[in-house]
Write a protein that holds these residues in place. Structure first.
Motif, short mmCIF file in Angstrom:
data_model
loop_
_atom_site.label_atom_id
_atom_site.label_comp_id
_atom_site.label_asym_id
_atom_site.label_seq_id
_atom_site.Cartn_x
_atom_site.Cartn_y
_atom_site.Cartn_z
N TYR A 47 14.71 3.72 -2.64
CA TYR A 47 13.54 2.97 -3.12
C TYR A 47 12.42 3.23 -2.14
N ASP A 48 11.23 3.56 -2.65
CA ASP A 48 10.19 4.03 -1.73
C ASP A 48 8.80 3.61 -2.20
N VAL A 49 8.12 2.84 -1.37
CA VAL A 49 6.72 2.48 -1.63
C VAL A 49 5.85 2.86 -0.43
N THR A 50 6.20 3.96 0.21
CA THR A 50 5.46 4.45 1.38
C THR A 50 4.20 5.18 0.95
N ASP A 51 3.13 4.98 1.71
CA ASP A 51 1.90 5.75 1.49
C ASP A 51 1.95 6.99 2.37
N TYR A 52 2.42 8.09 1.82
CA TYR A 52 2.54 9.34 2.58
C TYR A 52 1.20 10.07 2.69
#
Length: 333
Positions: free
Chosen positions: A183-188
């Motif tokens: 699960y990923d909500v990172t701002d890359y």
């Protein structure tokens, strides 16, 4: 205290070295590099004949030039930061705190979970011996069990490919990063080099759906290692399960198979009264609990031979903090 030979400037006035690893990696992302006065000279030169002029940077900070930092030449898959230190006639400074930019380097072979090749045992069933592939047919779906057209060959219809990446940003698809499904909500797009997608708005349950194909197969193992998932479902589009299931054609891996016949809660359409597909109670893939090993799933009296393209779908749901570190399909134990 260091001494400099008159007229010969040192070659390591500034050092840029690998800093702290991120995301559980351990290798260096850059090649530790030394810079001379000429390398660090800024837009307004501080040099005269290659030697710094007097009192540069004493009354106010001097802005050095941009430094080019080479990434490592080693075969690694890593994420790390960099740190800097400098020297003058008084000595060598302490290292700075890590510069808060994550440098991601992937030069090694794939390992862990790969979207283009989810391992499927060659000994499973017949007809095919290829691996599973991630599919993007449901990238906009916001439910655990989206409806589908049973006539679609999901193995070939919309697969993920590395040569033409459909991307997960802005979708309900989970991320695979460094071989881990999560699960990923990172701002890359900020604080990462190279910059990646901004996933900060992709909240809510995220999913990973893959397809594999075999004939003469009713039972198979899902081999999975995870600290916990929000759910796992299977489907065999084109079979009688499509109408027998009460979950839009899907079967629930957290529920035991009904014992005989076509799995599905819709008895009016040929189901055995249960949407479960776990072969025994011990094969149930429970939610929000650690998973490790093989869990046998069954299509009951149905079979991969009857499915469109002989395809079986596996769909995994993840919520905040959840991840899967190993995933494959094997022969039923």
């Amino acid at each position: 205290m260091p001494t400099f030979t008159v007229g010969i400037p040192p070659d390591n006035i500034v050092e840029v070295d690998d800093g702290t690893n991120q995301e559980g990696t351990a290798s260096d992302a850059i090649s530790n590099t030394d810079y001379t006065y000429a390398n660090i000279d800024g837009a307004s030169t501080m040099l005269s004949g290659g030697i710094p002029t007097v009192n540069v940077g004493t009354s106010s900070a001097y802005a050095i030039g941009n430094l080019t930092i080479p990434i490592t030449s080693s075969s690694v898959r890593t994420v790390s930061r960099v740190k800097v230190r400098a020297r003058n006639v008084n000595g060598i400074s302490s290292y700075s705190s890590d510069i808060a930019t994550n440098i991601a380097v992937h030069k090694s072979a794939q390992s862990g979970i790969s979207e283009i090749a989810i391992a499927v045992s060659d000994s499973l069933g017949a007809g095919f011996d290829d691996d599973g592939v991630r599919i993007f047919d449901f990238n906009a779906a916001t439910t655990d069990n989206p409806s589908f057209n049973g006539a679609t060959n999901f193995y070939t219809n919309s697969p993920y490919t590395e040569s033409s990446d459909p991307g997960v940003s802005g979708t309900k698809e989970a991320t695979i990063r460094l071989g881990v499904l999560k699960y990923d909500v990172t701002d890359y797009s900020s604080g990462f080099l190279p910059a990646g997608p901004d996933r900060s708005g992709d909240t809510g349950t995220q999913y990973f759906t893959f397809a594999f194909r075999r004939t003469t197969m009713s039972n198979f193992d899902i081999n999975i290692t995870s600290s916990g998932i929000a759910g796992l479902w299977i489907a065999a589009p084109g079979t009688a399960i499509d109408s027998a299931s009460g979950l839009n054609g899907w079967l629930d891996a957290s529920t035991t198979y009904g014992g005989s016949g076509v799995p599905g809660s819709d008895t009016g359409n040929g189901g055995n009264g249960s949407d479960g597909c776990a072969f025994t109670s011990g094969d149930r893939i429970a939610t929000s609990t650690s998973l490790s090993g093989g869990y046998t799933m069954t299509l009951g009296s149905e079979n991969g031979t009857n499915a469109t393209g002989n395809v079986v779908l596996v769909r995994i749901a993840l919520t905040s903090g959840q991840s899967v570190t190993a995933l494959s399909v094997g022969v039923a134990s």
